[in-house]
Scaffold this motif. Structure first.
Motif, PDB file in Angstrom:
ATOM      1  N   HIS A 120       0.892  -1.250  -0.159  1.00  0.00           N
ATOM      2  CA  HIS A 120       0.100  -0.009  -0.112  1.00  0.00           C
ATOM      3  C   HIS A 120       0.730   1.181  -0.070  1.00  0.00           C
ATOM      4  CE1 HIS A 120      -2.730   2.934   1.789  1.00  0.00           C
ATOM      5  NE2 HIS A 120      -3.796   2.514   1.055  1.00  0.00           N
ATOM      6  N   ARG A 121       1.941   1.400   0.921  1.00  0.00           N
ATOM      7  CA  ARG A 121       2.751   2.250   1.024  1.00  0.00           C
ATOM      8  C   ARG A 121       3.706   2.520  -0.497  1.00  0.00           C
ATOM      9  NH1 ARG A 121       8.399   3.357   1.283  1.00  0.00           N
ATOM     10  NH2 ARG A 121       8.921   1.423   0.871  1.00  0.00           N
ATOM     11  N   LEU A 122       3.756   1.649  -1.229  1.00  0.00           N
ATOM     12  CA  LEU A 122       4.789   1.645  -2.503  1.00  0.00           C
ATOM     13  C   LEU A 122       3.702   2.125  -3.638  1.00  0.00           C
ATOM     14  CD1 LEU A 122       6.997  -1.427  -2.275  1.00  0.00           C
ATOM     15  CD2 LEU A 122       7.510   1.013  -2.041  1.00  0.00           C
ATOM     16  N   LEU A 123       2.369   2.039  -3.492  1.00  0.00           N
ATOM     17  CA  LEU A 123       1.442   2.253  -4.597  1.00  0.00           C
ATOM     18  C   LEU A 123       1.180   3.629  -4.726  1.00  0.00           C
ATOM     19  CD1 LEU A 123      -1.021  -0.587  -4.587  1.00  0.00           C
ATOM     20  CD2 LEU A 123       0.468  -0.043  -6.599  1.00  0.00           C
ATOM     21  N   LYS A 124       1.133   4.321  -5.955  1.00  0.00           N
ATOM     22  CA  LYS A 124       0.605   5.632  -5.809  1.00  0.00           C
ATOM     23  C   LYS A 124      -0.970   5.634  -5.771  1.00  0.00           C
ATOM     24  CE  LYS A 124       3.634   6.650  -9.839  1.00  0.00           C
ATOM     25  NZ  LYS A 124       4.146   6.819 -11.091  1.00  0.00           N
ATOM     26  N   PRO A 125      -1.476   6.732  -5.314  1.00  0.00           N
ATOM     27  CA  PRO A 125      -3.053   6.915  -5.204  1.00  0.00           C
ATOM     28  C   PRO A 125      -3.619   6.484  -6.523  1.00  0.00           C
ATOM     29  CG  PRO A 125      -1.916   8.914  -4.244  1.00  0.00           C
ATOM     30  CD  PRO A 125      -0.939   7.991  -4.999  1.00  0.00           C
ATOM     31  N   GLY A 126      -4.590   5.495  -6.480  1.00  0.00           N
ATOM     32  CA  GLY A 126      -5.264   4.937  -7.578  1.00  0.00           C
ATOM     33  C   GLY A 126      -4.522   3.626  -8.314  1.00  0.00           C
ATOM     34  N   GLY A 127      -3.412   3.308  -7.779  1.00  0.00           N
ATOM     35  CA  GLY A 127      -2.599   2.194  -8.179  1.00  0.00           C
ATOM     36  C   GLY A 127      -3.424   0.985  -7.943  1.00  0.00           C
ATOM     37  N   VAL A 128      -2.766   0.027  -8.670  1.00  0.00           N
ATOM     38  CA  VAL A 128      -3.551  -1.409  -8.506  1.00  0.00           C
ATOM     39  C   VAL A 128      -2.523  -2.394  -7.938  1.00  0.00           C
ATOM     40  CG1 VAL A 128      -2.922  -1.856 -10.864  1.00  0.00           C
ATOM     41  CG2 VAL A 128      -5.158  -3.002  -9.708  1.00  0.00           C
ATOM     42  N   PHE A 129      -2.927  -3.411  -7.219  1.00  0.00           N
ATOM     43  CA  PHE A 129      -2.147  -4.308  -6.549  1.00  0.00           C
ATOM     44  C   PHE A 129      -2.812  -5.521  -7.272  1.00  0.00           C
ATOM     45  CE2 PHE A 129      -1.934  -7.311  -2.718  1.00  0.00           C
ATOM     46  CZ  PHE A 129      -0.519  -8.124  -2.930  1.00  0.00           C
ATOM     47  N   ILE A 130      -2.144  -6.426  -7.787  1.00  0.00           N
ATOM     48  CA  ILE A 130      -2.539  -7.828  -8.174  1.00  0.00           C
ATOM     49  C   ILE A 130      -1.829  -8.937  -7.642  1.00  0.00           C
ATOM     50  CG2 ILE A 130      -2.922  -9.218 -10.507  1.00  0.00           C
ATOM     51  CD1 ILE A 130      -2.753  -6.729 -12.173  1.00  0.00           C
ATOM     52  N   CYS A 131      -2.582  -9.630  -7.035  1.00  0.00           N
ATOM     53  CA  CYS A 131      -2.097 -10.859  -6.088  1.00  0.00           C
ATOM     54  C   CYS A 131      -2.671 -12.119  -6.541  1.00  0.00           C
ATOM     55  CB  CYS A 131      -2.771 -10.459  -4.680  1.00  0.00           C
ATOM     56  SG  CYS A 131      -2.488 -11.857  -3.307  1.00  0.00           S
ATOM     57  N   ALA A 132      -1.874 -13.064  -6.530  1.00  0.00           N
ATOM     58  CA  ALA A 132      -2.220 -14.433  -6.897  1.00  0.00           C
ATOM     59  C   ALA A 132      -1.539 -15.395  -5.978  1.00  0.00           C
ATOM     60  CB  ALA A 132      -1.685 -14.735  -8.433  1.00  0.00           C
ATOM     61  N   THR A 133      -2.683 -16.427  -5.478  1.00  0.00           N
ATOM     62  CA  THR A 133      -2.208 -17.295  -4.775  1.00  0.00           C
ATOM     63  C   THR A 133      -2.930 -18.653  -4.716  1.00  0.00           C
ATOM     64  OG1 THR A 133      -1.905 -17.527  -2.086  1.00  0.00           O
ATOM     65  CG2 THR A 133      -4.023 -16.524  -2.843  1.00  0.00           C
ATOM     66  N   PRO A 134      -2.552 -19.774  -4.360  1.00  0.00           N
ATOM     67  CA  PRO A 134      -3.225 -21.024  -4.511  1.00  0.00           C
ATOM     68  C   PRO A 134      -4.711 -20.945  -3.567  1.00  0.00           C
ATOM     69  CG  PRO A 134      -0.831 -21.551  -3.814  1.00  0.00           C
ATOM     70  CD  PRO A 134      -1.235 -19.993  -3.793  1.00  0.00           C
ATOM     71  N   ASP A 135      -5.691 -21.611  -4.360  1.00  0.00           N
ATOM     72  CA  ASP A 135      -6.964 -21.858  -3.559  1.00  0.00           C
ATOM     73  C   ASP A 135      -7.174 -22.818  -2.651  1.00  0.00           C
ATOM     74  OD1 ASP A 135      -9.604 -21.787  -3.163  1.00  0.00           O
ATOM     75  OD2 ASP A 135     -10.400 -21.342  -5.019  1.00  0.00           O
ATOM     76  N   ARG A 136      -7.131 -22.690  -1.567  1.00  0.00           N
ATOM     77  CA  ARG A 136      -7.060 -23.818  -0.696  1.00  0.00           C
ATOM     78  C   ARG A 136      -8.359 -24.664  -0.754  1.00  0.00           C
ATOM     79  NH1 ARG A 136      -6.325 -23.364   5.074  1.00  0.00           N
ATOM     80  NH2 ARG A 136      -7.474 -25.219   5.340  1.00  0.00           N
ATOM     81  N   SER A 137      -9.416 -24.167  -1.392  1.00  0.00           N
ATOM     82  CA  SER A 137     -10.624 -24.855  -1.435  1.00  0.00           C
ATOM     83  C   SER A 137     -10.502 -26.222  -2.060  1.00  0.00           C
ATOM     84  CB  SER A 137     -11.737 -24.116  -1.990  1.00  0.00           C
ATOM     85  OG  SER A 137     -11.612 -23.764  -3.414  1.00  0.00           O
ATOM     86  N   THR A 138      -9.490 -26.428  -3.126  1.00  0.00           N
ATOM     87  CA  THR A 138      -9.233 -27.447  -3.807  1.00  0.00           C
ATOM     88  C   THR A 138      -7.991 -28.260  -3.406  1.00  0.00           C
ATOM     89  OG1 THR A 138      -8.071 -26.247  -5.698  1.00  0.00           O
ATOM     90  CG2 THR A 138     -10.350 -26.727  -6.005  1.00  0.00           C
ATOM     91  N   ARG A 139      -6.835 -27.656  -2.362  1.00  0.00           N
ATOM     92  CA  ARG A 139      -5.859 -28.203  -2.125  1.00  0.00           C
ATOM     93  C   ARG A 139      -5.848 -28.904  -0.576  1.00  0.00           C
ATOM     94  NH1 ARG A 139      -1.112 -25.995  -4.075  1.00  0.00           N
ATOM     95  NH2 ARG A 139      -0.477 -25.499  -2.340  1.00  0.00           N
ATOM     96  N   LEU A 140      -6.956 -28.240   0.397  1.00  0.00           N
ATOM     97  CA  LEU A 140      -6.861 -28.651   1.686  1.00  0.00           C
ATOM     98  C   LEU A 140      -8.040 -28.915   2.265  1.00  0.00           C
ATOM     99  CD1 LEU A 140      -4.463 -25.725   2.827  1.00  0.00           C
ATOM    100  CD2 LEU A 140      -3.642 -28.336   2.850  1.00  0.00           C
ATOM    101  N   LEU A 141      -8.267 -29.781   3.293  1.00  0.00           N
ATOM    102  CA  LEU A 141      -9.545 -30.046   3.927  1.00  0.00           C
ATOM    103  C   LEU A 141      -9.703 -28.683   4.913  1.00  0.00           C
ATOM    104  CD1 LEU A 141      -8.911 -33.431   5.126  1.00  0.00           C
ATOM    105  CD2 LEU A 141     -10.424 -32.713   3.357  1.00  0.00           C
TER     106      LEU A 141
END
Length: 259
Positions: A120-141
């Motif tokens: 958040h600190r590094l982004l300019k106002p109006g800047g966008v953060f794109i995050c990708a991560t594994p979906d635990r719903s198909t990986r874990l109980l």
């Protein structure tokens, strides 16, 4: 490293997941100042650099950054090794970037609040953060701890949105899916690991025991990365899709703007 993804359909599919995520992000980096937070060996950073005004890839792994420097160069592309300490700020001024990409990183972070605060600190106002991560719903109980020894916490859509909301209100949550027979390669792999590691990934197992047991299992399996002869597989990136309503989902992609 790209060549190590060619030794099995499972590994090649993981490589396609990475490529699909970078290609999805392309529309958000055109002509922008971009940070790739967790760039690994640099192939994805280099792939997307053609669309950026400038892009910097950072990673805590010195050998990965060294490899990126040696293999993936462009005039508008730089790499930097960063301090892995949780509380260490990145060596960039406030509001330095229009876009921050961070793919397959948040699940490794013990202190997600500090990580998101820094983005958040590094982004300019109006800047966008794109995050990708594994979906635990198909990986874990439910409530199961990660079977990936390097993962601290894995997210489903609700928990990822909740984590992001402190700094990025109303993030858009997308899911990665695709042709079912192709996804079944990944789902079969992860469910096999889910059941194999279950005794040591139960929610009440202390972290020290989980880590020690997973290290032992890795040793018994003899997991080593070996380059492979180029092979062709009967699927491609075109068999994957990123959308809001996808089931089953193997990865989550969040698009979040700084207000």
């Amino acid at each position: 490293i790209e060549e190590f993804y060619l030794n099995s359909p499972e590994n090649y599919l993981i490589y396609l997941f990475h490529k699909a995520t970078y290609n999805f992000a392309r529309d958000y980096v055109i002509g922008k100042q971009v940070l790739d937070y967790g760039c690994g060996s640099g192939y994805g950073t280099h792939h997307i650099a053609t669309a950026c005004a400038n892009i910097i890839g950072v990673d805590i792994a010195a050998d990965a950054i060294e490899y990126a420097h040696a293999h993936y160069q462009a005039e508008n592309l730089a790499y930097q090794c960063i301090d892995p300490a949780d509380q260490a700020p990145l060596p960039f001024a406030d509001a330095s970037f229009d876009t921050v990409l961070s793919f397959q990183v948040i699940e490794h972070i013990p202190d997600a609040i500090s990580y998101l605060s820094e983005i958040h600190r590094l982004l300019k106002p109006g800047g966008v953060f794109i995050c990708a991560t594994p979906d635990r719903s198909t990986r874990l109980l439910p409530r199961q701890k990660p079977w990936n020894i390097w993962h601290v916490h894995e997210y489903d859509a609700a928990s990822l949105a909740c984590a992001l909301a402190m700094f990025f209100p109303f993030p858009t949550l997308l899911r990665m899916g695709g042709r079912r027979d192709v996804l079944d390669i990944e789902i079969s792999r992860t469910r096999r690991l889910m059941w194999l590691t279950l005794p040591v990934t139960l929610p009440f197992i202390p972290e020290t025991i989980r880590i020690a047991a997973l290290k032992l299992l890795r040793g018994l399996a003899g997991q080593k990365s070996k380059p492979a002869v180029l092979r062709e597989f009967p699927f491609s990136e075109q068999d994957l899709v990123i959308a809001t309503d996808v089931s089953p989902s193997v990865n989550l992609i969040a698009v979040a703007y700084k207000s």
